[in-house]
Design a protein around this motif. Structure first.
Motif, PDB file in Angstrom:
ATOM      1  N   ASP A 212       0.831  -1.213   0.000  1.00 42.30           N
ATOM      2  CA  ASP A 212       0.000   0.000   0.000  1.00 42.30           C
ATOM      3  C   ASP A 212       0.863   1.260   0.000  1.00 42.30           C
ATOM      4  OD1 ASP A 212      -2.319   1.471  -0.054  1.00 42.30           O
ATOM      5  OD2 ASP A 212      -2.635   1.403   2.118  1.00 42.30           O
ATOM      6  N   ALA A 213       1.826   1.310  -0.919  1.00 36.62           N
ATOM      7  CA  ALA A 213       2.724   2.463  -1.009  1.00 36.62           C
ATOM      8  C   ALA A 213       1.948   3.694  -1.469  1.00 36.62           C
ATOM      9  CB  ALA A 213       3.861   2.173  -1.985  1.00 36.62           C
ATOM     10  N   PRO A 214       2.212   4.862  -0.885  1.00 45.49           N
ATOM     11  CA  PRO A 214       1.445   6.089  -1.202  1.00 45.49           C
ATOM     12  C   PRO A 214       1.880   6.699  -2.530  1.00 45.49           C
ATOM     13  CG  PRO A 214       3.134   6.576   0.419  1.00 45.49           C
ATOM     14  CD  PRO A 214       3.205   5.092   0.178  1.00 45.49           C
ATOM     15  N   LEU A 215       1.321   6.212  -3.621  1.00 42.53           N
ATOM     16  CA  LEU A 215       1.667   6.737  -4.943  1.00 42.53           C
ATOM     17  C   LEU A 215       1.317   8.215  -5.043  1.00 42.53           C
ATOM     18  CD1 LEU A 215       0.369   3.801  -7.198  1.00 42.53           C
ATOM     19  CD2 LEU A 215       2.727   4.267  -6.491  1.00 42.53           C
ATOM     20  N   GLY A 216       2.165   8.962  -5.731  1.00 33.40           N
ATOM     21  CA  GLY A 216       1.927  10.388  -5.929  1.00 33.40           C
ATOM     22  C   GLY A 216       2.559  11.275  -4.886  1.00 33.40           C
TER      23      GLY A 216
END
Length: 263
Positions: A80-84
């Motif tokens: 669940d890496a925080p893209l953006g």
């Protein structure tokens, strides 16, 4: 005799000639220092803006490697890496903790930044050394005794645990050590087996703490004894099998006095 000249008299009055003056380097003026400080501040602010405020160094992709049973999509979803978000602000320790918590099959994971837009997840999965049959399914146990997954089908070349305690010694072992300790001893034995023997092992039987045996393919059996001196027993068993390749029973419970028999 002529007296001193006018130049000589003046030299005597003024004393010996003075050494030439050495000009010291002047310190930068206040204005120059202010300009330098302003430039440094601007560079620092610009660097911070590039790292945190610009669109140049943002997290856009997550790459995975090392998966065997797990799929890359499962790992990325669990991370669940925080893209953006700015790549510099991604908490890699939090990603690692989240992966280990959500996916017990993961033994270890190395999370690193892949500049300018990526995160790399290098996964090491746990390997089962023993299976516990439960309700028609199989619980995978690794070499550290961690029960990390329940699967529908038994993996190939992984032995099953049979806890068949003897009435006397088995019951005494159960009272003294408990089921958990007996399981750990079985796992310990499975982890110490030579690779070739481990592939041929079908069952690990625990009758008591000091009586653990193996059932191999072809109906062969091995008396292993306790989980102590596992490496010595493994070397002894390898040598014994080479010396008596047609034997059906091997005893390495006392590794200094091994034995083999036809059945």
């Amino acid at each position: 005799m002529a007296g001193p000249t006018t130049a000589e008299r003046q030299q005597k009055k003024s004393g010996p000639p003075r050494p030439p003056r050495v000009r010291r380097a002047r310190l930068p003026r206040t204005r120059t220092l202010i300009v330098i400080l302003v430039l440094v501040a601007l560079l620092g602010a610009g660097g911070l803006w590039v790292l945190y405020g610009s669109q140049w160094l943002r997290l856009e992709r997550v790459q995975t490697s090392g998966t065997r049973e797990l799929t890359p999509d499962e790992v990325r979803e669990a991370a669940d890496a925080p893209l953006g978000t700015p790549l510099i602000s991604v908490d890699t320790d939090a990603l690692e903790d989240r992966l280990r918590s959500k996916l017990p099959r993961i033994d270890s994971v190395d999370v690193s930044r892949s500049w300018p837009h990526g995160i790399r997840l290098e996964v090491t999965e746990r390997k089962p050394v023993l299976l516990i049959e439960k309700g028609g399914k199989f619980v995978e146990v690794d070499a550290e005794g961690v029960r990390f997954a329940t699967v529908e089908r038994a993996p190939k070349a992984v032995p099953r645990l049979e806890l068949t305690l003897d009435r006397e010694s088995g019951a005494a072992s159960l009272r003294r050590f408990g089921t958990g300790r007996l399981l750990r001893e079985a796992v310990r034995v499975a982890g110490d087996l030579p690779e070739a023997v481990a592939r041929d092992t079908r069952n690990v039987k625990v009758r008591s703490f000091d009586s653990i045996s193996l059932e191999l393919s072809g109906g062969r059996t091995v008396d292993w004894g306790s989980g102590e001196k596992g490496r010595t027993k493994a070397r002894t068993l390898t040598a014994l099998m080479k010396a008596a390749p047609k034997a059906g029973h091997f005893d390495v419970s006392v590794p200094t006095a091994p034995a083999s028999a036809s059945s």
